[in-house]
Design a protein around this motif. Sequence first.
Motif, short mmCIF file in Angstrom:
data_model
loop_
_atom_site.label_atom_id
_atom_site.label_comp_id
_atom_site.label_asym_id
_atom_site.label_seq_id
_atom_site.Cartn_x
_atom_site.Cartn_y
_atom_site.Cartn_z
N MET A 1 0.82 -1.21 0.00
CA MET A 1 0.00 0.00 0.00
C MET A 1 0.86 1.26 0.00
SD MET A 1 -2.91 1.09 2.77
CE MET A 1 -3.81 2.63 2.63
N TYR A 2 2.01 1.21 0.69
CA TYR A 2 2.88 2.38 0.78
C TYR A 2 4.18 2.09 0.01
CZ TYR A 2 -0.33 3.28 4.64
OH TYR A 2 -1.45 3.46 5.40
N ASP A 3 4.04 1.83 -1.31
CA ASP A 3 5.20 1.47 -2.11
C ASP A 3 5.76 2.67 -2.88
OD1 ASP A 3 3.08 1.79 -3.79
OD2 ASP A 3 3.30 -0.14 -4.82
N GLN A 4 5.31 3.89 -2.50
CA GLN A 4 5.81 5.08 -3.16
C GLN A 4 7.22 5.41 -2.67
OE1 GLN A 4 2.90 4.78 -1.65
NE2 GLN A 4 1.23 5.79 -2.75
N SER A 5 7.82 6.42 -3.30
CA SER A 5 9.15 6.86 -2.90
C SER A 5 9.07 7.55 -1.54
CB SER A 5 9.71 7.85 -3.93
OG SER A 5 8.95 9.06 -3.91
N GLU A 6 10.23 7.69 -0.90
CA GLU A 6 10.25 8.36 0.40
C GLU A 6 9.70 9.78 0.29
OE1 GLU A 6 13.50 9.92 3.73
OE2 GLU A 6 13.97 8.14 2.51
N ARG A 7 10.04 10.45 -0.82
CA ARG A 7 9.55 11.82 -1.00
C ARG A 7 8.03 11.85 -1.08
NH1 ARG A 7 10.96 15.79 -6.16
NH2 ARG A 7 10.28 17.75 -5.16
N ASP A 8 7.44 10.89 -1.80
CA ASP A 8 5.99 10.84 -1.91
C ASP A 8 5.35 10.50 -0.57
OD1 ASP A 8 6.00 11.52 -4.57
OD2 ASP A 8 5.97 9.44 -5.29
N LEU A 9 5.97 9.59 0.17
CA LEU A 9 5.45 9.23 1.49
C LEU A 9 5.47 10.44 2.42
CD1 LEU A 9 7.19 5.76 1.98
CD2 LEU A 9 4.78 6.17 1.44
N ARG A 11 5.27 13.55 1.59
CA ARG A 11 4.21 14.49 1.19
C ARG A 11 2.82 13.96 1.55
NH1 ARG A 11 6.26 17.46 -4.36
NH2 ARG A 11 8.28 18.07 -3.53
N MET A 12 2.64 12.65 1.49
CA MET A 12 1.36 12.06 1.89
C MET A 12 1.09 12.33 3.36
SD MET A 12 1.59 8.40 -0.12
CE MET A 12 0.33 7.63 0.90
N LEU A 13 2.10 12.10 4.20
CA LEU A 13 1.92 12.30 5.64
C LEU A 13 1.72 13.78 5.95
CD1 LEU A 13 1.80 10.98 8.41
CD2 LEU A 13 4.28 11.24 8.57
N LEU A 59 2.37 6.55 8.66
CA LEU A 59 1.21 6.54 7.76
C LEU A 59 0.24 5.43 8.14
CD1 LEU A 59 2.93 7.33 4.35
CD2 LEU A 59 0.99 8.60 5.30
N GLU A 60 0.76 4.27 8.46
CA GLU A 60 -0.11 3.16 8.89
C GLU A 60 -0.85 3.54 10.17
OE1 GLU A 60 2.62 -0.07 9.22
OE2 GLU A 60 2.26 -0.78 7.17
N ALA A 61 -0.11 4.13 11.12
CA ALA A 61 -0.73 4.53 12.38
C ALA A 61 -1.79 5.60 12.13
CB ALA A 61 0.33 5.05 13.34
N TRP A 62 -1.49 6.52 11.22
CA TRP A 62 -2.45 7.59 10.90
C TRP A 62 -3.74 7.00 10.31
CZ3 TRP A 62 -2.17 12.93 11.55
CH2 TRP A 62 -3.21 13.65 10.96
N ASP A 63 -3.58 6.16 9.32
CA ASP A 63 -4.75 5.64 8.61
C ASP A 63 -5.57 4.68 9.46
OD1 ASP A 63 -4.01 7.14 6.44
OD2 ASP A 63 -3.02 5.51 5.38
N THR A 130 -8.66 -5.01 7.96
CA THR A 130 -7.73 -5.93 8.62
C THR A 130 -6.49 -5.16 9.02
OG1 THR A 130 -8.51 -7.81 7.31
CG2 THR A 130 -6.37 -8.03 8.39
N ILE A 131 -6.18 -5.19 10.32
CA ILE A 131 -5.02 -4.48 10.85
C ILE A 131 -4.16 -5.49 11.60
CG2 ILE A 131 -4.23 -2.62 12.36
CD1 ILE A 131 -6.94 -1.27 11.95
N GLN A 132 -2.95 -5.69 11.10
CA GLN A 132 -2.01 -6.65 11.68
C GLN A 132 -2.67 -8.00 11.91
OE1 GLN A 132 -0.52 -4.69 15.19
NE2 GLN A 132 0.82 -3.31 14.04
#
Length: 750
Positions: A1-9, A11-13, A59-63, A130-132
């Motif tokens: 789900m979070y396979d974007q680049s570090e820069r994109d991650l 900006r998402m957060l 991001l996982e914790a946020w979502d 589903t979480i963990q």
Amino acid sequence: MYDQSERDLLRMLADRAGIAADYYDIAGTCHVTTDETRRAILAAMNLRVANREELITELEAWDNRWWLRGCEPVHVLRLGRDAGVWSWHGPCESSDDSDLYVKWSLCAENGETQFERTEGPGLRVEETRTIQGCRFIRVTLAFPQDLPLGYYSVKAHAKGGGTNTESAFRLIVAPERCYIPEDLQQGVRWWGVALQLYSLRSHHNWGVGDFRDLGAVIEWIGKRLGAAVIGLNPLHALKNAKPYHISPYSPTSRLFLNDLYIDVTQVPECWTSSDVQGRLADPLFRARIEAARQCEFVDYDAVKLTKREILGLCYRTFLRDNFEGAEPELKPKTDRGKSFLHFTEQKGESLEHYALFQALEEERQSAPSASIIWEDWPAPYRTRSSDALEEFRRRQMPRVRFFQYLQWLAAAQLLEAVKKTHQAGMPIGLYHDFALGSERYGADGWLNQEVLAFKADCGAPPDALGPEGQNWGISPLDPLRLRASGYRYFIELLKNNLCYGGAIRIDHVMALFRLFWIPRGLPPAMGTYVHYRDDELLAIVALESVRAKAVVIGEDLGTVPDWVRDRLGTVGVLSYRVFYFEREHSGAWKLPAHYPAQSLAVVTTHDLPTLSGYWEGVDIETRSALGLFPSEKARNAMWSERHREKSGILAALKSEGLLPSGVPDDPTHVPMMTTELMEGIHQYLARSPAAIVLANIEDVIGARCQANLPGTVDQHPNWCRKLNLTVEDLAQDVRFERLASLLRLTRPLV
């Protein structure tokens, strides 16, 4: 789900946390937020963002945050609207959740259960996740209709389907709009006078304007001249130490009052204590008071020392005469003693912790290895709960109580002033200024560490007042942690500041929507905006305004998007309109008819030149003398612009028939501000539909120097300049009588 680049991650957060991707300054220039700024602001929000792995974790914790928490921390209902629903989230291991039920209740502020219901079994599942490896579900539950205004604690207990969980949130039932008096709604328009309380001279005060002086002003301005309102600088608690701790806009606490404003001679113990009377009879002590009284500027240190010395003696007498027993178990034996304990109980933990901080700061600063700021104190003293801190509280309880005593005295004297406004027939009375924030190393910073972002400052992007941007040195409230706390601190701030009058001015009201954050150590140009939940903050403002029956004015100067003013207007917040800035696109001065009705209009403010200073260019010459212009060309350009502005003002007055007789419309022939010209400008504002018009006391008497020169600290006598006339002289000054009679023509009380 979070396979974007570090820069994109990153900006998402940042986007999830409300950090703006870009913004437009007042000149319309677009500024793009850098990744360095994003990362620094996220870190200031206590999020871990050093690398890609940490970003994914956050991001996982946020979502998943509401799924794991059970529900959102805050919900808002508007009175008269459909109540709507809220969502419960929780684990449900079994795919068969038919036996799941949720028992939930609403408790009012007094602790009474207002509503209780059990929902289910057979609840409809709106969503699964589903979480963990665990299955979670979301169900919606309907709020009851027609709940009274107020704050509610909602608790939910879910059971069945393999779950057994509890969750809670705050429910806010708010009115649609802030309080606006019926007369204003019917088109009545009011006027008043604004002043800096510390600046008042009088024959009796001890070197700083006090609450007795305020009472005299109320008798004069409210009762005799017929004003509806008296505007005040923020009265928040200050450290009262020059040069860095005297600005009312950088207080140690916005929750409590500046005890420097206490009139010692109105404290009953002042007259019943032989120790106090002996001290006041001492010629050397009287000389200290007289020296502070005659000083051109407020000598904060001297006034603080003399007042604290006498109030300390008063406190000893107060304990002796009103209580039995000893600290910490005081037993009141008089009504005055009961009143004090009632006050401390009413103000609760916040007052106790504030007083504890004051006592602790006092001791630490007198220690051999003095720790100037609380971040440098020993670790057990840096937080509000530790064994060492509790031991200090027990040991120093008399001193802690002393600081509570000071707040009790200040509150009582200010409430007596409020009573005078009622007796004078003033429909609003006192108008208070509520500062944007407090000094990070003050009491509020120590008390509310959990909701402040200490690794950031707030300020302003580049504008006319600050071409490089401004850093105000105030730690911003973290919108994430503030909301998670149910806005406890914000609610308490409003309650404490709305109980002393009929109006409040919220400094930099745009902070309810977005605030310009600057990562610590970076220049203002590296800052960007962080967004807040304005729907929730405005609901709280409206609720507290209606409860206190207090008008709310929003200081909406500077970089203000149109949508912010639209939202403020919808919820009944008055706009703050300054004559100097109210121009058409052509640069011409706005006609009075073009001012919005839902506004407060004033010629100038504490951060701008007085009317006489503006007309004579005192501010320009002061800036030049302090080397604040980058070049002589910039200074000359400001003089040229000032000449054009003065021409525009004269033309505006002439168009309204308000240009004084014999005054030409060429400013070169009008070198000085005159009483007649000052009156014409105020009449110009008074003709507008603005709900309230204020005249600054400095403008009426022709003061030339402004209260504060932005961009300076100790180069200019900010926040300590006294008026050149005493309150007694002002009350006999014909200029106020004349101006009041003119303003009453267009703005009578009835």
